[in-house]
Scaffold this motif. Structure first.
Motif, PDB file in Angstrom:
ATOM      1  N   TYR A   8     -45.920  14.380 -21.481  1.00  0.00           N
ATOM      2  CA  TYR A   8     -44.732  13.694 -21.983  1.00  0.00           C
ATOM      3  C   TYR A   8     -44.439  14.203 -23.391  1.00  0.00           C
ATOM      4  CZ  TYR A   8     -45.770  10.449 -18.187  1.00  0.00           C
ATOM      5  OH  TYR A   8     -46.022   9.899 -16.955  1.00  0.00           O
ATOM      6  N   ASP A   9     -43.266  14.781 -23.571  1.00  0.00           N
ATOM      7  CA  ASP A   9     -42.863  15.259 -24.890  1.00  0.00           C
ATOM      8  C   ASP A   9     -41.988  14.258 -25.623  1.00  0.00           C
ATOM      9  OD1 ASP A   9     -44.183  17.742 -24.653  1.00  0.00           O
ATOM     10  OD2 ASP A   9     -42.495  18.563 -23.525  1.00  0.00           O
ATOM     11  N   SER A  10     -41.355  13.351 -24.859  1.00  0.00           N
ATOM     12  CA  SER A  10     -40.481  12.344 -25.475  1.00  0.00           C
ATOM     13  C   SER A  10     -40.561  11.051 -24.687  1.00  0.00           C
ATOM     14  CB  SER A  10     -39.033  12.847 -25.532  1.00  0.00           C
ATOM     15  OG  SER A  10     -38.586  13.173 -24.236  1.00  0.00           O
ATOM     16  N   VAL A  11     -40.768   9.966 -25.419  1.00  0.00           N
ATOM     17  CA  VAL A  11     -40.908   8.642 -24.819  1.00  0.00           C
ATOM     18  C   VAL A  11     -39.829   7.732 -25.400  1.00  0.00           C
ATOM     19  CG1 VAL A  11     -42.413   6.625 -24.567  1.00  0.00           C
ATOM     20  CG2 VAL A  11     -43.398   8.936 -24.494  1.00  0.00           C
ATOM     21  N   LEU A  12     -39.037   7.132 -24.518  1.00  0.00           N
ATOM     22  CA  LEU A  12     -37.990   6.199 -24.928  1.00  0.00           C
ATOM     23  C   LEU A  12     -38.531   4.784 -24.871  1.00  0.00           C
ATOM     24  CD1 LEU A  12     -35.089   5.352 -25.629  1.00  0.00           C
ATOM     25  CD2 LEU A  12     -34.539   5.554 -23.182  1.00  0.00           C
ATOM     26  N   ILE A  13     -38.362   4.062 -25.990  1.00  0.00           N
ATOM     27  CA  ILE A  13     -38.773   2.662 -26.054  1.00  0.00           C
ATOM     28  C   ILE A  13     -37.542   1.826 -26.395  1.00  0.00           C
ATOM     29  CG2 ILE A  13     -40.325   0.966 -27.084  1.00  0.00           C
ATOM     30  CD1 ILE A  13     -42.172   3.321 -27.863  1.00  0.00           C
ATOM     31  N   PRO A  14     -36.855   1.314 -25.363  1.00  0.00           N
ATOM     32  CA  PRO A  14     -35.728   0.422 -25.637  1.00  0.00           C
ATOM     33  C   PRO A  14     -36.272  -0.932 -26.082  1.00  0.00           C
ATOM     34  CG  PRO A  14     -35.778   1.125 -23.312  1.00  0.00           C
ATOM     35  CD  PRO A  14     -37.045   1.557 -23.954  1.00  0.00           C
ATOM     36  N   THR A  15     -35.611  -1.551 -27.033  1.00  0.00           N
ATOM     37  CA  THR A  15     -36.087  -2.833 -27.533  1.00  0.00           C
ATOM     38  C   THR A  15     -34.928  -3.755 -27.828  1.00  0.00           C
ATOM     39  OG1 THR A  15     -37.486  -3.927 -29.192  1.00  0.00           O
ATOM     40  CG2 THR A  15     -36.153  -2.055 -29.946  1.00  0.00           C
TER      41      THR A  15
ATOM     42  N   VAL B  13     -26.702   2.263 -20.819  1.00  0.00           N
ATOM     43  CA  VAL B  13     -26.925   3.022 -22.055  1.00  0.00           C
ATOM     44  C   VAL B  13     -28.337   3.602 -22.074  1.00  0.00           C
ATOM     45  CG1 VAL B  13     -27.104   2.857 -24.570  1.00  0.00           C
ATOM     46  CG2 VAL B  13     -25.197   1.758 -23.378  1.00  0.00           C
ATOM     47  N   ILE B  14     -29.321   2.831 -21.643  1.00  0.00           N
ATOM     48  CA  ILE B  14     -30.706   3.316 -21.608  1.00  0.00           C
ATOM     49  C   ILE B  14     -30.814   4.536 -20.697  1.00  0.00           C
ATOM     50  CG2 ILE B  14     -33.059   2.766 -20.829  1.00  0.00           C
ATOM     51  CD1 ILE B  14     -32.387  -0.190 -21.750  1.00  0.00           C
ATOM     52  N   LEU B  15     -30.230   4.450 -19.517  1.00  0.00           N
ATOM     53  CA  LEU B  15     -30.283   5.560 -18.564  1.00  0.00           C
ATOM     54  C   LEU B  15     -29.533   6.784 -19.084  1.00  0.00           C
ATOM     55  CD1 LEU B  15     -29.809   3.407 -15.367  1.00  0.00           C
ATOM     56  CD2 LEU B  15     -31.869   4.725 -15.949  1.00  0.00           C
ATOM     57  N   GLU B  16     -28.370   6.562 -19.671  1.00  0.00           N
ATOM     58  CA  GLU B  16     -27.591   7.664 -20.261  1.00  0.00           C
ATOM     59  C   GLU B  16     -28.360   8.335 -21.397  1.00  0.00           C
ATOM     60  OE1 GLU B  16     -23.544   7.120 -21.902  1.00  0.00           O
ATOM     61  OE2 GLU B  16     -23.110   6.221 -19.947  1.00  0.00           O
ATOM     62  N   TYR B  17     -28.933   7.500 -22.260  1.00  0.00           N
ATOM     63  CA  TYR B  17     -29.691   8.015 -23.396  1.00  0.00           C
ATOM     64  C   TYR B  17     -30.845   8.875 -22.893  1.00  0.00           C
ATOM     65  CZ  TYR B  17     -32.035   8.199 -27.909  1.00  0.00           C
ATOM     66  OH  TYR B  17     -32.623   8.641 -29.074  1.00  0.00           O
ATOM     67  N   ALA B  18     -31.569   8.372 -21.896  1.00  0.00           N
ATOM     68  CA  ALA B  18     -32.705   9.117 -21.351  1.00  0.00           C
ATOM     69  C   ALA B  18     -32.262  10.478 -20.829  1.00  0.00           C
ATOM     70  CB  ALA B  18     -33.378   8.316 -20.241  1.00  0.00           C
ATOM     71  N   ASP B  19     -31.141  10.514 -20.154  1.00  0.00           N
ATOM     72  CA  ASP B  19     -30.630  11.761 -19.602  1.00  0.00           C
ATOM     73  C   ASP B  19     -30.171  12.709 -20.709  1.00  0.00           C
ATOM     74  OD1 ASP B  19     -29.819  13.442 -17.370  1.00  0.00           O
ATOM     75  OD2 ASP B  19     -27.756  12.913 -17.925  1.00  0.00           O
ATOM     76  N   GLU B  20     -29.412  12.201 -21.651  1.00  0.00           N
ATOM     77  CA  GLU B  20     -28.841  13.036 -22.716  1.00  0.00           C
ATOM     78  C   GLU B  20     -29.893  13.593 -23.678  1.00  0.00           C
ATOM     79  OE1 GLU B  20     -25.870  10.620 -24.589  1.00  0.00           O
ATOM     80  OE2 GLU B  20     -24.538  10.702 -22.835  1.00  0.00           O
ATOM     81  N   HIS B  21     -31.020  12.896 -23.816  1.00  0.00           N
ATOM     82  CA  HIS B  21     -32.043  13.308 -24.778  1.00  0.00           C
ATOM     83  C   HIS B  21     -33.298  13.869 -24.100  1.00  0.00           C
ATOM     84  CE1 HIS B  21     -29.415  10.711 -27.188  1.00  0.00           C
ATOM     85  NE2 HIS B  21     -29.781  11.488 -28.187  1.00  0.00           N
ATOM     86  N   ASP B  22     -33.191  14.197 -22.827  1.00  0.00           N
ATOM     87  CA  ASP B  22     -34.319  14.781 -22.082  1.00  0.00           C
ATOM     88  C   ASP B  22     -35.604  13.970 -22.231  1.00  0.00           C
ATOM     89  OD1 ASP B  22     -32.808  16.943 -21.060  1.00  0.00           O
ATOM     90  OD2 ASP B  22     -33.034  18.001 -22.978  1.00  0.00           O
ATOM     91  N   ILE B  23     -35.480  12.671 -22.047  1.00  0.00           N
ATOM     92  CA  ILE B  23     -36.620  11.761 -22.142  1.00  0.00           C
ATOM     93  C   ILE B  23     -37.542  11.989 -20.946  1.00  0.00           C
ATOM     94  CG2 ILE B  23     -37.295   9.318 -22.099  1.00  0.00           C
ATOM     95  CD1 ILE B  23     -35.947  10.259 -24.762  1.00  0.00           C
TER      96      ILE B  23
ATOM     97  N   ALA C 115     -40.309   9.796 -20.300  1.00  0.00           N
ATOM     98  CA  ALA C 115     -40.788   8.498 -19.823  1.00  0.00           C
ATOM     99  C   ALA C 115     -40.093   7.394 -20.616  1.00  0.00           C
ATOM    100  CB  ALA C 115     -42.298   8.376 -19.974  1.00  0.00           C
ATOM    101  N   ILE C 116     -39.894   6.263 -19.947  1.00  0.00           N
ATOM    102  CA  ILE C 116     -39.314   5.078 -20.574  1.00  0.00           C
ATOM    103  C   ILE C 116     -40.363   3.978 -20.517  1.00  0.00           C
ATOM    104  CG2 ILE C 116     -37.470   3.338 -20.473  1.00  0.00           C
ATOM    105  CD1 ILE C 116     -35.798   5.467 -18.908  1.00  0.00           C
ATOM    106  N   VAL C 117     -40.567   3.286 -21.627  1.00  0.00           N
ATOM    107  CA  VAL C 117     -41.508   2.168 -21.667  1.00  0.00           C
ATOM    108  C   VAL C 117     -40.748   0.942 -22.143  1.00  0.00           C
ATOM    109  CG1 VAL C 117     -43.669   1.281 -22.601  1.00  0.00           C
ATOM    110  CG2 VAL C 117     -43.399   3.748 -22.201  1.00  0.00           C
ATOM    111  N   MET C 118     -40.735  -0.108 -21.307  1.00  0.00           N
ATOM    112  CA  MET C 118     -39.976  -1.306 -21.667  1.00  0.00           C
ATOM    113  C   MET C 118     -40.644  -2.558 -21.113  1.00  0.00           C
ATOM    114  SD  MET C 118     -36.657  -0.475 -19.226  1.00  0.00           S
ATOM    115  CE  MET C 118     -35.645  -1.750 -19.924  1.00  0.00           C
TER     116      MET C 118
END
Length: 152
Positions: A2-9, A99-109, A111-114
């Motif tokens: 994993y090079d990028s991890v999205l943490i929506p809060t 927005v979370i899904l779009e962000y993940a796609d646009e920023h090559d995320i 993994a998402i942890v929420m």
């Protein structure tokens, strides 16, 4: 891995529990942490009856939501920085799941942890609607974190 991890809060207890899991995952992989707060397009508080509020009152509510977002995202940033991780902070506007899904796609995320649910999903027994939507529609792995005592 994993090079990028999205943490929506949203600053809720469930989201805060997920922050530490997400940072741990990022630390194990020396990944960049993306801290994301989504401001809902429709103000959610304060105006339940009576005449429609003046434009300046709506602006105040939106400003308050933006401030809450900045605070919640900053908590993620500070926690990630304590592990010497690179952090990207974002406050976006829109429907949270989309927005979370779009962000993940646009920023090559990778993994998402929420959390299982946020403020709007406190009454949900198993999983919040935002989290459920993200889990169902995400193209990347989603780690869903339960809070202590949840589901007991």
């Amino acid at each position: 891995m994993y090079d990028s991890v999205l943490i929506p809060t949203d600053g809720s207890k469930a989201a805060t529990a997920a922050v530490y899991e997400g940072i741990e995952l990022a630390a194990q992989n020396q990944a960049t942490v993306h801290a994301l707060y989504v401001v809902e397009p429709i103000p959610l508080g304060g105006f339940t009856s009576g005449p429609a509020p003046a434009s300046s009152e709506w602006d105040d509510v939106v400003d308050e939501q933006r401030a809450e977002g900045d605070e919640a995202a900053t908590e993620v940033v500070e926690a990630a920085e304590s592990f010497d991780l690179e952090v990207v902070e974002a406050v976006e506007y829109g429907k949270p799941a989309g927005v979370i899904l779009e962000y993940a796609d646009e920023h090559d995320i990778d993994a998402i942890v929420m959390g299982t649910h946020g403020r709007s999903g406190v009454d949900r027994v198993v999983i919040g609607s935002v989290t459920e939507t993200v889990v169902r529609r995400s193209q990347v792995p989603v780690l869903v974190v339960r809070t202590d005592g949840e589901g007991d």
